[in-house]
Design a protein around this motif. Sequence first.
Motif, mmCIF file in Angstrom:
data_model
loop_
_atom_site.group_PDB
_atom_site.id
_atom_site.type_symbol
_atom_site.label_atom_id
_atom_site.label_comp_id
_atom_site.label_asym_id
_atom_site.label_seq_id
_atom_site.Cartn_x
_atom_site.Cartn_y
_atom_site.Cartn_z
ATOM 1 N N VAL A 1 -1.947 4.724 3.244
ATOM 2 C CA VAL A 1 -2.881 4.552 3.935
ATOM 3 C C VAL A 1 -3.350 2.937 3.776
ATOM 4 O O VAL A 1 -3.645 2.632 2.511
ATOM 5 N N THR B 1 -6.350 0.380 4.489
ATOM 6 C CA THR B 1 -7.631 0.374 5.151
ATOM 7 C C THR B 1 -8.246 -1.181 5.114
ATOM 8 O O THR B 1 -7.826 -2.038 4.137
ATOM 9 N N GLN C 1 -11.581 -3.597 5.975
ATOM 10 C CA GLN C 1 -13.032 -3.675 6.180
ATOM 11 C C GLN C 1 -13.208 -5.297 6.408
ATOM 12 O O GLN C 1 -12.686 -6.240 5.745
ATOM 13 N N ILE D 1 -8.653 2.414 9.549
ATOM 14 C CA ILE D 1 -7.877 3.042 8.491
ATOM 15 C C ILE D 1 -6.335 3.604 9.101
ATOM 16 O O ILE D 1 -6.659 4.308 10.488
ATOM 17 N N TYR D 2 -5.330 2.904 8.735
ATOM 18 C CA TYR D 2 -4.070 3.173 9.362
ATOM 19 C C TYR D 2 -3.287 4.041 8.263
ATOM 20 O O TYR D 2 -3.085 3.774 7.143
ATOM 21 N N GLU D 3 -2.681 5.317 8.733
ATOM 22 C CA GLU D 3 -1.860 6.110 8.038
ATOM 23 C C GLU D 3 -0.443 5.599 8.530
ATOM 24 O O GLU D 3 -0.449 5.472 9.679
ATOM 25 N N ARG E 1 -0.906 7.599 -0.001
ATOM 26 C CA ARG E 1 -1.766 8.752 0.504
ATOM 27 C C ARG E 1 -2.393 9.695 -0.455
ATOM 28 O O ARG E 1 -3.485 10.044 -0.253
ATOM 29 N N PHE F 1 -5.070 7.726 -2.170
ATOM 30 C CA PHE F 1 -6.288 7.521 -1.316
ATOM 31 C C PHE F 1 -7.137 8.585 -1.118
ATOM 32 O O PHE F 1 -8.288 8.690 -1.142
ATOM 33 N N ASN G 1 -10.912 9.192 -2.459
ATOM 34 C CA ASN G 1 -11.800 9.452 -1.327
ATOM 35 C C ASN G 1 -12.120 11.173 -1.190
ATOM 36 O O ASN G 1 -12.928 11.453 -0.241
#
Length: 185
Positions: A97, A99, A101, A142-144, A176, A179, A183
């Motif tokens: 993942v 991410t 921002q 958010i890129y998987e 992942r 992550f 989260n």
Amino acid sequence: MERKIVITVLGQDRPGIIARVTGVLFEQDCNVENVSQTILQSEFSGIFIVSMPGSLTIDVLQRRLIDRTKDLGLHVYIKAVNPAEPPADDAAGDPFVITTQGPDRKGLVAAVTAIIAGYGVNVTNLQAVFKGGDDPTRNIMIYEVSIPASTDRAALAGDLNRKAAELGLHISIQHRKIFEAINRI
């Protein structure tokens, strides 16, 4: 002989879209195998992988879907799914993942995905929430991704970090599982 198709449905969101589409599919003896549906701002977007009987044509199914969803103002597109060769072991990759921002600006998704694609990494899911302005906590992507074992992960991370710094983004790259643990997804 059954065939697989992909159906894309787009339009203004309202209650009953999925019920109407899947009702028509049921009436036509189709089986829904996978669905991905989301609402972006006020727009409905749904993608359905469906197996359909050999006696039914794509044209007939598309006409029926359009006729039965006309009052909802939907756009319906159907295409055949070609049987794919199984991916090579390396192509499956590990799930990560990525991410970001930061401040909203044109070209963020294009810049990040160009680097990802340059390393042969596949984006399997992307969510972008842009609220505008310069508040970095209000603009999140958010890129998987699936990173093949042969990918130079340090080089990929380095290029992504350099691009993020150039664009004023905070970037995180995590397996992942990490992550999800952090989260609590």
